[in-house]
Each structure stands twice: as C-alpha cells, then as structure tokens.
Design a protein around this motif. Structure first.
Motif, short mmCIF file in Angstrom:
data_model
loop_
_atom_site.label_atom_id
_atom_site.label_comp_id
_atom_site.label_asym_id
_atom_site.label_seq_id
_atom_site.Cartn_x
_atom_site.Cartn_y
_atom_site.Cartn_z
N SER A 133 0.78 -1.26 0.07
CA SER A 133 -0.01 0.09 0.10
C SER A 133 0.97 1.19 -0.08
O SER A 133 0.42 2.22 -0.66
N ARG A 134 1.74 1.31 0.75
CA ARG A 134 3.05 2.41 0.78
C ARG A 134 3.45 2.51 -0.64
O ARG A 134 3.63 3.98 -0.82
N ASN A 135 3.98 1.63 -1.36
CA ASN A 135 4.49 1.51 -2.41
C ASN A 135 3.77 2.23 -3.41
O ASN A 135 3.81 3.14 -4.41
N THR A 136 2.40 1.68 -3.38
CA THR A 136 1.39 2.29 -4.43
C THR A 136 0.87 3.76 -4.18
O THR A 136 0.91 4.49 -5.28
N ASP A 137 0.93 4.23 -2.85
CA ASP A 137 0.94 5.51 -2.65
C ASP A 137 1.80 6.49 -3.21
O ASP A 137 1.81 7.61 -3.74
N THR A 138 3.09 5.91 -3.02
CA THR A 138 4.36 6.80 -3.30
C THR A 138 4.62 6.73 -4.88
O THR A 138 4.67 8.02 -5.59
N PHE A 139 4.25 5.89 -5.68
CA PHE A 139 4.42 5.87 -7.00
C PHE A 139 3.30 6.71 -7.60
O PHE A 139 3.25 7.20 -8.77
N GLY A 140 1.95 6.34 -6.94
CA GLY A 140 0.75 7.38 -7.47
C GLY A 140 1.19 8.98 -7.25
O GLY A 140 0.90 9.63 -8.20
N ARG A 141 1.80 9.28 -6.28
CA ARG A 141 2.20 10.74 -5.89
C ARG A 141 3.45 11.30 -6.91
O ARG A 141 3.23 12.26 -7.61
N LEU B 174 3.70 9.74 -10.03
CA LEU B 174 3.17 10.09 -11.46
C LEU B 174 2.31 11.30 -11.34
O LEU B 174 2.35 12.19 -12.39
N GLU B 175 1.69 11.65 -10.33
CA GLU B 175 1.00 12.92 -10.33
C GLU B 175 1.67 14.03 -10.37
O GLU B 175 1.68 15.37 -11.18
N LYS B 176 2.85 14.17 -9.87
CA LYS B 176 3.91 15.39 -9.82
C LYS B 176 4.47 15.43 -11.53
O LYS B 176 4.51 16.44 -11.88
N SER C 72 9.86 18.68 -16.49
CA SER C 72 10.54 17.25 -16.13
C SER C 72 11.32 16.73 -17.56
O SER C 72 12.07 16.03 -17.14
N SER C 73 11.16 17.24 -18.85
CA SER C 73 11.77 16.85 -19.99
C SER C 73 13.05 17.63 -20.21
O SER C 73 13.82 17.09 -20.49
N ALA C 74 12.85 18.93 -20.22
CA ALA C 74 13.87 19.89 -20.57
C ALA C 74 15.06 20.02 -20.07
O ALA C 74 16.19 19.80 -20.12
N ILE D 75 17.92 5.05 -12.73
CA ILE D 75 17.82 6.49 -11.91
C ILE D 75 16.59 7.09 -12.86
O ILE D 75 16.66 7.34 -13.96
N VAL D 76 15.74 7.32 -11.75
CA VAL D 76 14.66 8.25 -12.05
C VAL D 76 14.64 9.57 -11.53
O VAL D 76 14.82 9.82 -10.33
N ASN D 77 14.53 10.56 -12.27
CA ASN D 77 14.48 12.10 -11.87
C ASN D 77 13.31 12.41 -11.99
O ASN D 77 12.39 12.47 -13.26
N VAL D 78 12.51 13.45 -11.03
CA VAL D 78 11.49 13.68 -10.83
C VAL D 78 11.37 15.11 -10.34
O VAL D 78 12.05 15.51 -9.35
N ARG D 79 10.84 15.96 -11.09
CA ARG D 79 10.65 17.45 -10.80
C ARG D 79 9.30 17.92 -10.28
O ARG D 79 8.31 17.48 -10.66
N SER D 80 9.32 18.68 -8.93
CA SER D 80 8.13 19.04 -8.22
C SER D 80 7.88 20.40 -8.87
O SER D 80 8.54 21.16 -9.61
N PRO D 81 6.60 20.65 -8.57
CA PRO D 81 5.88 22.12 -9.15
C PRO D 81 6.99 23.17 -8.79
O PRO D 81 6.88 24.14 -9.41
#
Length: 324
Positions: free
Chosen positions: A147-155, A157-159, A167-169, A189-195
């Motif tokens: 459940s924790r992993n599902t919530d983490t990946f969901g957040r 993907l939303e970001k 996130s691409s440039a 390695i996965v890079n995720v940029r916040s708003p």
C-alpha cells in the motif's frame, strides 16, 4: 552431591550433547539408573560407565538392538516404572451389575489413551495457531508495504503529469558521463521534478539472488563416513534435499531465525543461525563410493564456529536419520 551425575555432567564426560544423553535414556530406560528425580535429575555413579559404553557402540555403527544386547550382557536391566495413572488401584472399584471387572479395566485403559490423545491434539493445535499468527503477521506487513509503495508511485506520477515540460527539458544539464556508471551498477535512475522546480532522483535496483546448489546436487543421495572410512547412507537413498528439509523443519520449531546456503570452492555450506547468535554450519561435497555411485558427503559440522568431532557428527547424522 558427590559421585552423582546430571544430564550436563554425563554429556561433558562423554563428549556429546545433553540431548544425546536424553536420547540414551529413551532408548535404554532400564539401564541408566536414576538416584533422585528432583531438578536437576541426578543419576547413580554407574550411569557414567553405561553412557560411555552406549556412545562407543553407536560410534562403531551398531544399531539400537545390537547395543541393547551389549548392555544386557554387561549390566543389570532395571524394570521401567509405570506411571501412577497406569497402576491398578489397591482396592479396585466394584464393577456394576452385569459388567465384568475385565471389561471395566479395558474401559478405563481406553479412556486414559483417549485423554492422552486429546492432550497431544491440543498441543499440536496450539503450535499450529502460533504458526498461523506468524503467517498472518507477515502478510499484514507485506500488504502494508504494498500500500505504501502504491501511494508513493501514485504521488510521483501525479507530479510528473502536472509539470510535463519542466520534467523533460532539464535532463540536458546532467553530465552524460554518469550513464556508463549507471549501466555498470545495473540500476535505473529516475529524476522527478516538483512544481516548485526541485529535482529528486530515485534509484531502482533489483535485489541479488542468494546462492543455491543445483537441482542435480540436491537430488543426489546423502552419506557420511564412519571411523573405518566406510560410507553410511540412509535407507531409501534419501537425497540431500530431503535431509535439508528435515533440518529446516527442526530449525523452525526450535526458533532458528535464518537458514541459507553459501559456497567455498567445491564445498556447499548450509548455515542455520539463532537470534541469540548460535549457529550450525554443515559442509557437503560431491564424491563417489567404491562401487562408483555418485553421492553427497556430509564431511563436517561447525557449531558456533568450532568444528565438531567425528563422533558428534555421526551422532548428529543418526538423530536426523531417525526423524525420517
């Protein structure tokens, strides 16, 4: 108390474990004389000579029946005392009219056996409930982690969906020389940029699988060598996998926390560790008998990092074989 022995004293004298001494008493109850039945139980002085002779007979590869004959020739067998509940009362209860005394005795004997069976069933049920609770606890933890992993990946993907252009440039400023290192480490390695523009990196790695012998090795019959360098196996040519399965079952019942394999050259080592730091390591190697049969040889046993004697190893192998 002078000139008396406890289980621990006899084990130290014979160079075996206390469990082995207790097994001597179960197999030959009429030969090891008890002096007192308090805690700890104490034995008469002649118990030391009898235990040494039993140990020597087993070390020579003699069976229980052969050892019994040797003891019968050298010592006097004491009739085993019956439990109080099995003794006939001094004043037997009169049977009801129309019922024979013999029938009443059989009835009470059968009732006693049923009570013993119910007690054993209750004990087995309690152990089963304990195991079931452990399984349920592990499943609950797994579900919680999922459940924790599902919530983490969901957040995550939303970001990424809220800021696709950002996130691409920014990927270009990252130094391209880091790519070969990523491939060498076999991770992603996965890079995720916040708003807000903050970049976070996540490493996804695949866990390394533990070593394990091949199926051909596990399915090979297991043997041991006695003091005359003769191969001794198990009736039915028990494979190594069956032998290890017995060890694992006993380890689970005794509270062993971890079992695993590891390899040193041509030797495969099966290790069992307890929460208190105690450990057992069994060394197995592939070999052939004088008749040309391919077998797996149990050639060594380490207890808490110290190599056990050949007599201890043979007795250990015999105890596991008796549990088949």
């Amino acid at each position: 108390m002078a000139d008396t022995y406890t289980h621990k004293d006899l084990a130290t004298l014979c160079g075996v474990s206390e469990t082995t001494i207790k097994s001597y008493r179960r197999k030959f109850p009429g030969f090891i004389p008890v002096l007192t039945r308090g805690k700890p139980i104490r034995f008469k002085p002649e118990a030391s000579t009898i235990c040494l002779m039993i140990r020597d007979c087993f070390a020579k590869g003699m069976s229980v029946e052969e050892t019994y004959k040797v003891l019968k020739e050298n010592f006097k067998e004491i009739p085993a005392a019956r439990p109080r509940r099995a003794q006939a009362p001094s004043h037997p209860t009169a049977a009801p009219a129309g019922v024979s005394q013999e029938y009443m005795e059989k009835f009470f004997a059968t009732a006693g056996q049923m009570m013993q069976g119910m007690a054993g069933l209750a004990t087995a049920q309690a152990k089963a409930e304990q195991r079931l609770r452990k399984v349920e606890s592990v499943l609950e933890k797994l579900l919680e982690l999922e459940s924790r992993n599902t919530d983490t990946f969901g957040r995550l993907l939303e970001k990424k969906e809220t800021a696709p252009e950002q996130s691409s440039a920014p990927e270009q400023p990252v130094a391209p020389k880091a790519e070969p290192e990523t491939k060498m480490r076999a991770r992603k390695i996965v890079n995720v940029r916040s708003p807000e523009g903050e970049v976070q990196s996540y490493s996804l790695e695949k866990p390394t699988e533990l070593e394990r012998p091949s199926d051909a090795f596990l399915n090979t019959p297991i043997v041991i060598k006695n003091d005359q360098d003769e191969f001794l196996g198990v009736p039915g040519r028990l494979p190594l996998s069956g032998f290890v399965e017995i060890l694992a079952r006993e380890a689970e019942e005794s509270g062993v926390s971890q079992t695993y394999w590891h390899r040193e050259g041509d030797i495969w080592i099966f290790v069992m560790t307890s929460p208190n730091g105690e450990s057992q390591a069994l060394y197995f190697s592939s070999t052939t008998t004088p008749r040309g049969n391919l077998v797996v040889l149990l050639e060594r046993l380490d207890v808490n990092g110290n190599e056990a004697s050949s007599q201890f190893l043979q007795e250990y192998f015999r105890q596991v074989k008796d549990k088949i």
